[in-house]
Write a protein that holds these residues in place. Structure first.
Motif, mmCIF file in Angstrom:
data_model
loop_
_atom_site.group_PDB
_atom_site.id
_atom_site.type_symbol
_atom_site.label_atom_id
_atom_site.label_comp_id
_atom_site.label_asym_id
_atom_site.label_seq_id
_atom_site.Cartn_x
_atom_site.Cartn_y
_atom_site.Cartn_z
ATOM 1 N N GLU A 256 0.835 -1.211 0.000
ATOM 2 C CA GLU A 256 0.000 0.000 0.000
ATOM 3 C C GLU A 256 0.863 1.251 0.000
ATOM 4 O O GLU A 256 1.968 1.259 0.536
ATOM 5 C CB GLU A 256 -0.879 0.028 1.251
ATOM 6 C CG GLU A 256 -1.957 -1.032 1.258
ATOM 7 C CD GLU A 256 -2.827 -0.922 2.497
ATOM 8 O OE1 GLU A 256 -3.216 0.214 2.858
ATOM 9 O OE2 GLU A 256 -3.103 -1.963 3.097
ATOM 10 N N HIS B 48 -6.739 -2.901 -8.751
ATOM 11 C CA HIS B 48 -7.478 -1.818 -8.095
ATOM 12 C C HIS B 48 -6.594 -1.119 -7.063
ATOM 13 O O HIS B 48 -6.614 0.100 -6.928
ATOM 14 C CB HIS B 48 -8.747 -2.395 -7.453
ATOM 15 C CG HIS B 48 -9.083 -1.850 -6.115
ATOM 16 N ND1 HIS B 48 -8.643 -2.449 -4.961
ATOM 17 C CD2 HIS B 48 -9.791 -0.772 -5.735
ATOM 18 C CE1 HIS B 48 -9.074 -1.739 -3.922
ATOM 19 N NE2 HIS B 48 -9.774 -0.727 -4.376
ATOM 20 N N GLU B 49 -5.786 -1.889 -6.333
ATOM 21 C CA GLU B 49 -4.919 -1.294 -5.321
ATOM 22 C C GLU B 49 -3.846 -0.398 -5.953
ATOM 23 O O GLU B 49 -3.488 0.637 -5.396
ATOM 24 C CB GLU B 49 -4.300 -2.388 -4.451
ATOM 25 C CG GLU B 49 -5.357 -3.050 -3.572
ATOM 26 C CD GLU B 49 -4.831 -4.183 -2.721
ATOM 27 O OE1 GLU B 49 -3.848 -4.857 -3.118
ATOM 28 O OE2 GLU B 49 -5.411 -4.403 -1.638
ATOM 29 N N GLU C 255 -5.637 2.709 -6.869
ATOM 30 C CA GLU C 255 -5.946 3.460 -5.655
ATOM 31 C C GLU C 255 -4.727 4.242 -5.173
ATOM 32 O O GLU C 255 -4.845 5.394 -4.744
ATOM 33 C CB GLU C 255 -6.437 2.511 -4.568
ATOM 34 C CG GLU C 255 -6.994 3.237 -3.361
ATOM 35 C CD GLU C 255 -7.637 2.277 -2.387
ATOM 36 O OE1 GLU C 255 -6.965 1.922 -1.395
ATOM 37 O OE2 GLU C 255 -8.789 1.879 -2.633
ATOM 38 N N ASP C 256 -3.534 3.643 -5.259
ATOM 39 C CA ASP C 256 -2.310 4.370 -4.902
ATOM 40 C C ASP C 256 -2.143 5.597 -5.797
ATOM 41 O O ASP C 256 -1.783 6.677 -5.321
ATOM 42 C CB ASP C 256 -1.076 3.472 -5.044
ATOM 43 C CG ASP C 256 -0.896 2.493 -3.900
ATOM 44 O OD1 ASP C 256 -1.510 2.698 -2.831
ATOM 45 O OD2 ASP C 256 -0.129 1.518 -4.078
ATOM 46 N N TRP D 278 -4.484 7.242 -7.379
ATOM 47 C CA TRP D 278 -5.554 8.177 -7.060
ATOM 48 C C TRP D 278 -5.201 8.970 -5.809
ATOM 49 O O TRP D 278 -5.411 10.182 -5.745
ATOM 50 C CB TRP D 278 -6.838 7.385 -6.960
ATOM 51 C CG TRP D 278 -7.945 7.771 -6.052
ATOM 52 C CD1 TRP D 278 -8.259 9.011 -5.584
ATOM 53 C CD2 TRP D 278 -8.936 6.900 -5.521
ATOM 54 N NE1 TRP D 278 -9.386 8.943 -4.801
ATOM 55 C CE2 TRP D 278 -9.814 7.663 -4.746
ATOM 56 C CE3 TRP D 278 -9.161 5.544 -5.645
ATOM 57 C CZ2 TRP D 278 -10.902 7.102 -4.085
ATOM 58 C CZ3 TRP D 278 -10.244 5.006 -4.998
ATOM 59 C CH2 TRP D 278 -11.102 5.777 -4.226
ATOM 60 N N LYS D 279 -4.622 8.312 -4.826
ATOM 61 C CA LYS D 279 -4.314 8.982 -3.558
ATOM 62 C C LYS D 279 -3.032 9.793 -3.607
ATOM 63 O O LYS D 279 -2.900 10.767 -2.860
ATOM 64 C CB LYS D 279 -4.245 7.954 -2.441
ATOM 65 C CG LYS D 279 -5.602 7.355 -2.123
ATOM 66 C CD LYS D 279 -5.529 6.329 -1.028
ATOM 67 C CE LYS D 279 -6.924 5.814 -0.687
ATOM 68 N NZ LYS D 279 -6.890 4.788 0.354
ATOM 69 N N ARG E 299 -7.471 12.729 -10.121
ATOM 70 C CA ARG E 299 -8.082 11.752 -9.213
ATOM 71 C C ARG E 299 -9.296 11.073 -9.822
ATOM 72 O O ARG E 299 -9.530 9.887 -9.586
ATOM 73 C CB ARG E 299 -8.435 12.401 -7.880
ATOM 74 C CG ARG E 299 -7.188 12.673 -7.077
ATOM 75 C CD ARG E 299 -7.486 13.159 -5.696
ATOM 76 N NE ARG E 299 -6.211 13.453 -5.043
ATOM 77 C CZ ARG E 299 -6.066 14.322 -4.083
ATOM 78 N NH1 ARG E 299 -7.114 14.993 -3.618
ATOM 79 N NH2 ARG E 299 -4.893 14.524 -3.553
ATOM 80 N N LYS F 146 -9.561 7.074 -9.904
ATOM 81 C CA LYS F 146 -10.677 6.510 -9.149
ATOM 82 C C LYS F 146 -11.571 5.693 -10.084
ATOM 83 O O LYS F 146 -12.017 4.599 -9.738
ATOM 84 C CB LYS F 146 -11.479 7.622 -8.470
ATOM 85 C CG LYS F 146 -12.579 7.096 -7.577
ATOM 86 C CD LYS F 146 -13.271 8.229 -6.837
ATOM 87 C CE LYS F 146 -14.356 7.696 -5.919
ATOM 88 N NZ LYS F 146 -15.045 8.774 -5.198
ATOM 89 N N ALA G 210 -9.903 2.445 -10.829
ATOM 90 C CA ALA G 210 -10.031 1.560 -9.666
ATOM 91 C C ALA G 210 -11.428 0.944 -9.624
ATOM 92 O O ALA G 210 -11.583 -0.252 -9.335
ATOM 93 C CB ALA G 210 -9.733 2.327 -8.378
ATOM 94 N N GLN G 211 -12.454 1.736 -9.927
ATOM 95 C CA GLN G 211 -13.822 1.216 -9.927
ATOM 96 C C GLN G 211 -14.007 0.151 -11.007
ATOM 97 O O GLN G 211 -14.694 -0.847 -10.780
ATOM 98 C CB GLN G 211 -14.819 2.352 -10.119
ATOM 99 C CG GLN G 211 -14.907 3.253 -8.905
ATOM 100 C CD GLN G 211 -15.708 4.512 -9.170
ATOM 101 O OE1 GLN G 211 -15.722 5.045 -10.274
ATOM 102 N NE2 GLN G 211 -16.369 5.002 -8.126
#
Length: 169
Positions: free
Chosen positions: A43, A69-70, A73-74, A76-77, A84, A88, A91-92
């Motif tokens: 993560e 997805h992970e 997500e990294d 995106w964050k 973003r 995102k 990831a969806q």
């Protein structure tokens, strides 16, 4: 990380934050403690956008959409705020494929459509960005809509390798 839950029934990291240390299968489903699982994605990894796309594609091709997805997500964050929505949405899409592969038609179709709308909206709002980082947004959105229809039509659970999208055509 501990391999068994703490006194409160939850795994905690060294700082006391809740972390699930249970092993997981290739679709991210928790397995019993002590079972052999697949390696988890680390993560909080900061990658270049191109590396994120390449790593996610490799995971999708290997039938591991939950892990892809992970990676998204990294991105995106840790990425720029203006991107973003793209990450995102990606990831969806990966989570939608995960749900469909697990047999969850309702959740799979919903997330596939939500992800498709997010990536298309992002590309539409960013002139000249119809193919951000080589990602074929129109093709990806068409893939997601087609897969959502198939999933709603009862094609679940599906093979995540055979159903995986190609991010950069």
């Amino acid at each position: 990380m501990s391999e068994v839950p703490g006194a409160d029934g939850r795994d905690r990291d060294a700082e006391g934050r809740a972390r699930n240390a249970r092993p997981r299968d290739g679709l991210g489903r928790p397995l019993p403690y002590g079972a052999e699982g697949v390696a988890r994605q680390p993560e909080g990894v900061v990658r270049t956008p191109e590396r994120s796309v390449a790593e996610a594609q490799a995971l999708l091709d290997a039938g591991r959409p939950f892990h892809a997805h992970e990676v998204f997500e990294d991105a995106w964050k840790s990425g720029p705020k203006e991107e973003r929505g793209l990450w995102k949405g990606l990831a969806q899409l990966a989570v939608g494929l995960t749900h469909a592969a697990r047999g969850n038609a309702t959740g799979g179709a919903r997330l596939l459509r939500r992800g498709a709308a997010a990536v298309v909206a992002w590309a539409d709002a960013a002139p000249g960005r119809a193919r951000p980082y080589g990602i074929g947004v129109p093709e990806l959105a068409a893939w997601a809509e087609d897969l959502a229809r198939r999933v709603e039509g009862g094609e679940v659970p599906l093979d995540p390798v055979a159903a995986a999208p190609t991010l950069a055509p």
